[in-house]
Each structure stands twice: as structure tokens, then as C-alpha cells.
Design a protein around this motif. Structure first.
Motif, PDB file in Angstrom:
ATOM      1  N   ASP A   1      17.013 -20.795  -8.569  1.00 37.55           N
ATOM      2  CA  ASP A   1      17.375 -21.148  -9.941  1.00 37.55           C
ATOM      3  C   ASP A   1      17.866 -19.911 -10.697  1.00 37.55           C
ATOM      4  OD1 ASP A   1      16.713 -23.754  -9.361  1.00 37.55           O
ATOM      5  OD2 ASP A   1      14.660 -23.547 -10.075  1.00 37.55           O
ATOM      6  N   ASP A   2      17.076 -19.416 -11.663  1.00 35.45           N
ATOM      7  CA  ASP A   2      17.546 -18.333 -12.522  1.00 35.45           C
ATOM      8  C   ASP A   2      17.032 -16.964 -12.099  1.00 35.45           C
ATOM      9  OD1 ASP A   2      14.925 -18.867 -13.124  1.00 35.45           O
ATOM     10  OD2 ASP A   2      15.146 -18.612 -15.286  1.00 35.45           O
ATOM     11  N   ILE A   3      16.506 -16.851 -10.890  1.00 39.47           N
ATOM     12  CA  ILE A   3      15.956 -15.579 -10.402  1.00 39.47           C
ATOM     13  C   ILE A   3      16.547 -15.271  -9.029  1.00 39.47           C
ATOM     14  CG2 ILE A   3      13.873 -14.469  -9.507  1.00 39.47           C
ATOM     15  CD1 ILE A   3      13.865 -14.347 -12.429  1.00 39.47           C
ATOM     16  N   VAL A   4      16.909 -14.012  -8.814  1.00 36.83           N
ATOM     17  CA  VAL A   4      17.342 -13.560  -7.496  1.00 36.83           C
ATOM     18  C   VAL A   4      16.440 -12.399  -7.083  1.00 36.83           C
ATOM     19  CG1 VAL A   4      19.214 -12.612  -6.094  1.00 36.83           C
ATOM     20  CG2 VAL A   4      19.736 -14.207  -7.959  1.00 36.83           C
ATOM     21  N   LYS A   5      15.794 -12.527  -5.940  1.00 37.71           N
ATOM     22  CA  LYS A   5      15.000 -11.426  -5.413  1.00 37.71           C
ATOM     23  C   LYS A   5      15.896 -10.589  -4.504  1.00 37.71           C
ATOM     24  CE  LYS A   5      10.756 -10.129  -3.062  1.00 37.71           C
ATOM     25  NZ  LYS A   5       9.471 -10.564  -2.519  1.00 37.71           N
ATOM     26  N   VAL A   6      15.892  -9.266  -4.740  1.00 38.57           N
ATOM     27  CA  VAL A   6      16.776  -8.359  -4.016  1.00 38.57           C
ATOM     28  C   VAL A   6      15.953  -7.345  -3.232  1.00 38.57           C
ATOM     29  CG1 VAL A   6      18.644  -6.663  -4.224  1.00 38.57           C
ATOM     30  CG2 VAL A   6      18.484  -8.570  -5.858  1.00 38.57           C
ATOM     31  N   HIS A   7      16.301  -7.165  -1.975  1.00 38.91           N
ATOM     32  CA  HIS A   7      15.738  -6.084  -1.161  1.00 38.91           C
ATOM     33  C   HIS A   7      16.889  -5.402  -0.444  1.00 38.91           C
ATOM     34  CE1 HIS A   7      14.207  -4.220   2.534  1.00 38.91           C
ATOM     35  NE2 HIS A   7      13.141  -3.934   1.804  1.00 38.91           N
ATOM     36  N   VAL A   8      16.925  -4.061  -0.487  1.00 37.74           N
ATOM     37  CA  VAL A   8      17.992  -3.326   0.172  1.00 37.74           C
ATOM     38  C   VAL A   8      17.532  -1.901   0.459  1.00 37.74           C
ATOM     39  CG1 VAL A   8      19.030  -2.612  -2.031  1.00 37.74           C
ATOM     40  CG2 VAL A   8      20.455  -2.684   0.022  1.00 37.74           C
ATOM     41  N   HIS A   9      18.008  -1.339   1.545  1.00 34.31           N
ATOM     42  CA  HIS A   9      17.867   0.091   1.819  1.00 34.31           C
ATOM     43  C   HIS A   9      19.203   0.741   1.477  1.00 34.31           C
ATOM     44  CE1 HIS A   9      14.572  -0.789   5.057  1.00 34.31           C
ATOM     45  NE2 HIS A   9      14.183  -1.052   3.819  1.00 34.31           N
ATOM     46  N   SER A  10      19.169   1.776   0.638  1.00 36.70           N
ATOM     47  CA  SER A  10      20.425   2.341   0.147  1.00 36.70           C
ATOM     48  C   SER A  10      20.366   3.859   0.069  1.00 36.70           C
ATOM     49  CB  SER A  10      20.732   1.770  -1.246  1.00 36.70           C
ATOM     50  OG  SER A  10      21.920   2.328  -1.765  1.00 36.70           O
ATOM     51  N   ARG A  11      21.565   4.460   0.072  1.00 29.20           N
ATOM     52  CA  ARG A  11      21.677   5.899  -0.172  1.00 29.20           C
ATOM     53  C   ARG A  11      21.799   6.172  -1.670  1.00 29.20           C
ATOM     54  NH1 ARG A  11      24.884   7.004   4.889  1.00 29.20           N
ATOM     55  NH2 ARG A  11      26.524   5.791   3.910  1.00 29.20           N
ATOM     56  N   ARG A  12      22.304   5.177  -2.411  1.00 34.37           N
ATOM     57  CA  ARG A  12      22.619   5.387  -3.818  1.00 34.37           C
ATOM     58  C   ARG A  12      21.966   4.287  -4.663  1.00 34.37           C
ATOM     59  NH1 ARG A  12      26.954   8.957  -4.110  1.00 34.37           N
ATOM     60  NH2 ARG A  12      28.047   9.307  -2.146  1.00 34.37           N
ATOM     61  N   PRO A  13      20.707   4.473  -5.028  1.00 37.36           N
ATOM     62  CA  PRO A  13      20.019   3.422  -5.797  1.00 37.36           C
ATOM     63  C   PRO A  13      20.694   3.124  -7.130  1.00 37.36           C
ATOM     64  CG  PRO A  13      18.701   5.442  -5.683  1.00 37.36           C
ATOM     65  CD  PRO A  13      19.817   5.607  -4.714  1.00 37.36           C
ATOM     66  N   GLY A  14      21.315   4.143  -7.735  1.00 38.18           N
ATOM     67  CA  GLY A  14      21.998   3.906  -9.003  1.00 38.18           C
ATOM     68  C   GLY A  14      23.139   2.915  -8.859  1.00 38.18           C
TER      69      GLY A  14
ATOM     70  N   LEU B   1      17.425  -6.878 -15.070  1.00 37.90           N
ATOM     71  CA  LEU B   1      16.667  -6.463 -13.893  1.00 37.90           C
ATOM     72  C   LEU B   1      15.200  -6.283 -14.265  1.00 37.90           C
ATOM     73  CD1 LEU B   1      19.111  -3.788 -12.404  1.00 37.90           C
ATOM     74  CD2 LEU B   1      19.217  -6.294 -12.287  1.00 37.90           C
ATOM     75  N   THR B   2      14.321  -6.631 -13.345  1.00 38.83           N
ATOM     76  CA  THR B   2      12.895  -6.524 -13.611  1.00 38.83           C
ATOM     77  C   THR B   2      12.125  -6.303 -12.317  1.00 38.83           C
ATOM     78  OG1 THR B   2      11.018  -7.633 -14.683  1.00 38.83           O
ATOM     79  CG2 THR B   2      12.522  -9.026 -13.423  1.00 38.83           C
ATOM     80  N   ASN B   3      10.842  -5.932 -12.442  1.00 38.27           N
ATOM     81  CA  ASN B   3       9.923  -5.750 -11.299  1.00 38.27           C
ATOM     82  C   ASN B   3      10.486  -4.792 -10.248  1.00 38.27           C
ATOM     83  OD1 ASN B   3       8.906  -8.060 -12.684  1.00 38.27           O
ATOM     84  ND2 ASN B   3       7.636  -8.491 -10.912  1.00 38.27           N
ATOM     85  N   PHE B   4      10.741  -3.550 -10.662  1.00 36.03           N
ATOM     86  CA  PHE B   4      11.320  -2.567  -9.758  1.00 36.03           C
ATOM     87  C   PHE B   4      10.268  -1.980  -8.825  1.00 36.03           C
ATOM     88  CE2 PHE B   4      13.820  -2.451 -13.651  1.00 36.03           C
ATOM     89  CZ  PHE B   4      15.105  -2.536 -13.179  1.00 36.03           C
ATOM     90  N   HIS B   5      10.642  -1.826  -7.563  1.00 32.02           N
ATOM     91  CA  HIS B   5       9.852  -1.053  -6.597  1.00 32.02           C
ATOM     92  C   HIS B   5      10.850  -0.243  -5.774  1.00 32.02           C
ATOM     93  CE1 HIS B   5       6.008  -3.051  -7.358  1.00 32.02           C
ATOM     94  NE2 HIS B   5       6.716  -4.162  -7.490  1.00 32.02           N
ATOM     95  N   ILE B   6      10.830   1.084  -5.913  1.00 33.86           N
ATOM     96  CA  ILE B   6      11.734   1.940  -5.156  1.00 33.86           C
ATOM     97  C   ILE B   6      10.898   2.986  -4.427  1.00 33.86           C
ATOM     98  CG2 ILE B   6      13.691   3.532  -5.241  1.00 33.86           C
ATOM     99  CD1 ILE B   6      14.585   2.206  -7.809  1.00 33.86           C
ATOM    100  N   LEU B   7      11.033   3.008  -3.103  1.00 35.95           N
ATOM    101  CA  LEU B   7      10.277   3.949  -2.275  1.00 35.95           C
ATOM    102  C   LEU B   7      11.236   4.841  -1.504  1.00 35.95           C
ATOM    103  CD1 LEU B   7       7.583   1.544  -0.780  1.00 35.95           C
ATOM    104  CD2 LEU B   7       7.258   3.188  -2.639  1.00 35.95           C
TER     105      LEU B   7
END
Length: 609
Positions: A297-310, A322-328
Motif C-alpha cells: 500500500d503506502d509503505i515500501v521497505k528498502v534493503h540495499v548494500h551500497s557504496r554511496r548511501p547518500g 523516509l523513516t526507520n533508518f538502519h545503516i551499518l
């Protein structure tokens, strides 16, 4: 005081009270397992499912009951574990649909919502069985509708709904003979009664009942067994952990991690969103991998491994908030794996500087920690591909040896999770999304994971075939029949035929005294289970295995595969193979170290033509 209306906040508090009551009694529910085996997990699965839903509810509170119910439904849907958890999620999914757009509910609307929840749950189960949680929910909902105009007081009405659920639960042994034979009520139904009990306690008292406060009010009736006496306390439920191949990690240079930032967050889409999954995925693929996108519906859950988080965040911002950030930083994680002692000393008490509660707004609950750990249990068997393959295969497995067998047969992603720790719907969706393949086959390898796999199939972003494998041996048989050059429909047919041609047996330890199928079983003895039937009970592992094999080998010339697990000694296995050679000289015997817990042996016998 009469309660005529419940808004979203009040309803949410009531749900939390039900979840707390369920959590308090999870081990008792586990003890109601029909089979006297050490993997009764209905309580664990229902508890983890409710924990996932409650976490969403706490993250996204709402005064409107329609919105609150929708949030809970989404959390339960993605966190559902086992058949009992999936059914529970469907009960609340139907409820949420019934109250959509509502700010408050009255008794009649509450009653109608319970009924719609039951209808939704029944539709989710291919062959509903009476005498289970479905029956308890249905009878309670029917009673709720019949008395909805008798009272305006939600607390009084919910009390009667609970009483009807408890009354129906007490009658489940009369509906399902195996329950009466074992002397227990339905475990899923008991879980639902506990949830309703928590509802009523909140409505009458205005607060949850913590373990440190006074016990529940006198007069509450629970039905731990058909005789009315509580079963013996069960052994602690074993939860298989995600294995870490330290030697493989040691061979990997930290700097070789190409996409070091592990990112997970949600996009909250506006009402008229131009969100395009294909365009967003393409943007993420420019400088990332392990991409998982789950839209609801109105929410998309995103998971990705990236070199450039920005860059990732900028691309996501084009679609909404954007909400509920987790960056490791996975390079830091890798250094920690290589040098755990130094990392722990350097981190000290600041390992989680914000604290779990501060970071997420959720209390630090052990069940939630377990759910989060299991979510990371998906282990791709091969490096990420940049060209889409025709097919990918996801398998649920337990034991390092069994994992390796599946990999050798072509499985692409392994989800760790056996009898005592079923993967959630979200775990399965993530595994499906992680594979660069046009069509995915899923092997649940456990009857209690089938519904979650079907739910994941509906949520997946590509065609998925769920092969209804109910055991590790059936999963192996299906993979032996799989041929990558064949079309999906042909492979499905081949795999279904393969699982029909094999018998599945297992040896485990009985956790209590009982009588089943005319066999006197003593707690501590070893039992042999042929498909769903106990056929042997003996004081030793080899004796139980021999009794089981004697039932499985009808003609003596079949092919036998032994998967040795925890509790199978080298001498036991050697002796069993020698016994097979002497007793069934025409049988072909193959043995592997499966490594599964709880079951000294899993056995596959291919039926003779």
C-alpha cells in the motif's frame, strides 16, 4: 464504568495486553504439542508473530482504529511464523479490513470485524481442520455477533466472547480425536484464548498485567489439558542460530567488501505517488547489490548494500518521506568477526550507543531480538549475479551438513530455521527478493512453514512456485528431480512426483509419557515417526531407528538415505548401517552428516516401483 467506544490508542493498548498475556504463557502453549517431541513451537510462533505486530504498532501509533489495525496487520503479516502465526495474522488482517477508515469502534462493529477476521483466516487455509484455532475463533466470533445488540459495553461483550472461546477450546478434544488421545486441547486455540484474556483484562482494569504485579484476577479459566491439569513444564525450546563460517570470513579481506553500507529503511508514499519499483530498482543497481523492495500500500521497505548511501537516500526521497533508518558499515562488522575480543573491549558498553529502545522506540524484548536475528538468517549460496537466471531455489534447512547437501544440489539461498524456529513470511520474501532469477522455487521442508511460504508467494515481486515439501528428506528428493533446463511447470510436476515417491522418517526423544496409535511411550525414550505416525518407542536411538526402518522398508530393495544429527553417535550410525546390510542386503544405503538438532536421524526411503 461502561466502555461504549474504543479509539485507535485504546485498541492498541488492548492488543498490547493480549500480546503480553500470550508471551507470559508461550511455554505452556508449546507444551500442548500433540506429538511428545521436543519441538512444540506453537507458543513460540504465535508469540514472535504478535511481537512483530506490536513492534509496528508502537512505531506507528494512531488515534484512529482503522489506521492502527492496518499497521498491526502489516506487522503480523510480515512477521508471521508457522501455521499458527499465519492464521493469527489472517484473523487480524480481516479485522483490519472491516474497520478500515474508522476512528472508533462500537460493539456491533467489533463483532463484525471479528467475523471478517475468521472468514479471512479460513480462506487462507487450504483444508481447514475443526478442533483448532480456527474453530475457537469462529465460535467466539459467532457468539459475539449473536449478543452484539444485548450490550453496549465493550468490556462486558469481550468478556462473553472470551468465555465462548474458552468453552470451545475445552471441547476441541471432542472434535479432533488426536487431542483426546493425547489429553490436551488445541495449542493454537489456547493461544487465542490467552490473547482474548489479555484483551478483557485491559478493558476491565485499564492496564496490562506484568509478571511483577499481582496475578490475574480470580475466575479466569484456562484449559491446559483435556483433564484440566497443567502439563509438566516443557524443556526449553531450542532455537537454531545462524551459522557463521569463520574460516570463510578469515579468507575474505575486509577491503574486498565492494558495497560496505548495509542500508534498511522505509519510504512512506504520498497519496498520489509516482513510485515505480522497476525505476527505483534500476537506480539502486547502479552502485549497489542485495536489493530487496517490499511494497505494501503506502509503505515500501528498502534493503540495499551500497557504496554511496547518500545517493540511495536521494533516489528514495523522490518517492516520499523516509523513516526507520538502519545503516551499518559491513567492513566494521567484518573486522569485529575477525577480532571479536578486541572489538568487544573497544566497544564496551557503547556497543549499542543509542540503546535498542532509544533507536527504535520499542522496548528491548527478547522475543523481538530473536525475530530480528532470524530475519538475518537468509544465506545466499552463491555470489550475487548481475544477469537474471531463469530459476532460483530457496530452501529452509537446519544443520550445516543438510545446508551443504542442498547447496550441492543447486539451492541458491538457504534460510536457517527448523522445527523450533520457523522463519517468518518476511524472511521468505527477503530470500526470494535476494535472488537474481525470473522464477523462484521455494522448499519449506516443514509442514509448519507451508502457510508462511504461501503468504510469501503472494507478496513476492516475481513468479514463485511453492513445492509443498514437509521435511528435509522431501526437499532433497525434490532437488534431485529438478532440472534447470526444463520449464517451470515441468519442474513443478517432477518435484511433486518425487516427493510422492519417498517416505520420510525421523527419530527423536519423547518429552512426556503418553499413548499414541496403540504404542506406550515413556518420557525420555526415543520414538520413530513415519510421516505423521509414531511407529516405534525404544530406550535407545539405534533400537528406535531399527523399528522405524523396519516399517519403512516394505520390500527390502529400496534406496535409503540416513541423515545423522545431534544425538547420533558414530558407533550408532556404523551399527545401523551394518544392521541394514545384514537385514536388507538388497537395499542401497547412503549416509550423510546432516547436523540437525533434536533429531538423531532423518531418514528418506525411496519407494519401490
Amino acid at each position: 464504568m461502561t466502555t461504549r467506544l474504543l479509539n485507535g490508542s485504546e485498541w492498541s493498548a488492548m492488543v498490547l495486553a493480549g500480546a503480553e498475556r500470550l508471551s507470559q504463557q508461550a511455554e505452556l502453549i508449546n507444551a500442548l504439542n500433540v506429538f511428545p517431541v521436543p519441538d512444540g513451537d506453537t507458543g513460540t510462533n504465535m508469540n514472535l508473530t504478535m511481537t512483530a505486530g506490536v513492534a509496528e504498532l508502537k512505531n506507528k501509533p494512531s488515534q484512529e482504529i482503522g489506521r492502527a489495525a492496518e499497521v498491526l496487520s502489516k506487522g503480523l503479516l510480515m512477521g508471521a511464523r508457522g501455521n499458527s502465526g499465519v492464521i493469527l495474522s489472517q484473523l487480524f488482517r480481516g479485522f483490519a479490513r472491516a474497520v478500515a477508515g474508522q476512528r472508533e469502534i462500537t460493539v456491533p462493529l467489533f463483532a463484525a470485524a471479528l467475523r471478517q477476521g475468521v472468514d479471512t483466516a479460513y480462506k487462507a487455509v487450504v483444508k481447514p481442520v475443526e478442533g483448532t484455532i480456527l474453530t475457537v475463533a469462529r465460535e467466539a466470533a459467532r457468539h459475539g455477533e449473536s449478543i452484539a445488540r444485548r450490550t453496549e459495553d465493550i468490556a462486558e461483550w469481550m468478556g462473553e466472547v472470551h468465555d465462548k472461546a474458552a468453552e470451545t477450546l475445552a471441547r476441541t478434544p471432542d472434535m479432533l480425536p488426536v487431542l483426546k488421545q493425547v489429553g490436551v486441547v488445541d495449542s493454537g486455540g489456547q493461544g487465542l484464548v490467552f490473547i482474548y484474556e489479555g484483551f478483557v483484562h485491559f478493558l476491565m482494569n485499564g492496564r496490562t498485567q506484568g509478571a511483577a504485579t499481582a496475578p490475574y484476577a480470580d475466575g479466569w479459566t484456562t484449559y491446559p489439558s483435556a483433564s484440566g491439569t497443567a502439563p509438566a513444564a516443557p524443556a526449553p525450546v531450542s532455537k537454531p542460530a545462524v551459522s557463521q563460517a569463520s574460516s570463510a570470513q578469515a579468507r575474505l579481506a575486509t577491503e574486498s567488501i565492494q558495497f560496505p553500507y548495509d542500508m534498511e529503511f522505509f519510504i512512506r508514499l504520498p497519496g498520489r505517488s509516482a513510485y515505480s519499483e522497476a525505476s527505483f530498482r534500476k537506480a539502486l543497481e547502479r552502485d549497489g547489490d542485495s536489493i530487496i523492495l517490499i511494497a505494501d500500500d503506502d509503505i515500501v521497505k528498502v534493503h540495499v548494500h551500497s557504496r554511496r548511501p547518500g545517493d540511495v537516500l536521494n533516489a528514495a526521497l523522490a518517492y516520499g518521506e523516509l523513516t526507520n533508518f538502519h545503516i551499518l558499515n559491513m567492513r566494521d562488522q567484518h573486522r569485529d568477526l575477525l577480532h571479536p575480543a578486541a572489538s568487544a573491549e573497544a566497544a564496551g558498553e557503547a556497543a549499542d550507543p543509542m540503546g535498542h529502545e532509544a533507536a527504535s522506540g520499542i522496548p528491548d524484548m527478547p522475543e523481538l531480538r530473536a525475530a530480528e536475528a532470524a530475519t538475518q538468517a537468509v544465506e545466499p549460496a552463491h555470489p550475487v549475479a548481475y544477469e537474471m537466471a531463469d530459476f532460483g531455489v530457496v530452501a529452509v534447512s537446519v544443520g550445516e551438513g543438510n545446508d551443504e547437501l542442498f547447496r550441492s544440489l543447486g539451492v541458491d539461498a538457504i534460510i536457517s530455521g527448523g522445527q523450533s524456529m520457523n522463519p517468518s513470511t518476511e524472511d521468505l520474501v527477503q530470500a526470494i527478493s535476494s535472488l537474481a532469477a525470473d522464477h523462484i522455487f521455494v522448499l519449506p521442508n516443514n509442514a509448519n512453514i507451508l502457510l508462511a511460504a504461501k503468504q510469501a508467494q503472494e507478496l513476492a515481486d516475481r513468479p514463485v512456485t511453492v513445492v509443498p515439501t514437509r521435511s528435509i528428506p522431501q526437499g532433497l528428493a525434490a532437488m534431485l528431480a529438478f532440472q534447470e533446463e526444463q520449464p517451470a511447470a515441468v519442474n513443478e510436476d517432477r518435484m511433486l512426483r518425487a516427493i510422492e515417491r519417498v517416505l520420510t522418517g525421523s527419530v527423536t526423544r519423547a518429552v512426556r509419557d503418553t499413548v499414541m496409535d496403540g504404542i506406550d511411550i515413556r518420557g525420555g525414550d526415543y520414538i520413530g515417526i513415519l510421516d505423521k505416525q509414531i511407529v516405534a518407542s525404544e530406550p535407545t536411538v539405534p533400537a528406535a531407528a531399527k523399528g522405524l526402518l523396519a516399517r519403512m522398508l516394505a520390500s527390502g530393495d529400496e534406496t535409503v538415505m540416513l541423515l545423522s544429527g545431534e544425538g547420533a553417535g558414530d558407533g550408532d550410525t556404523a551399527g545401523l548401517i551394518a544392521w541394514l546390510g545384514e537385514t536388507y542386503p538388497d537395499a542401497e544405503v547412503e549416509q550423510h552428516e546432516g547436523g540437525q538438532n533434536l533429531y538423531p536421524y532423518l531418514i528418506m526411503v525411496e519407494k519401490s516401483d
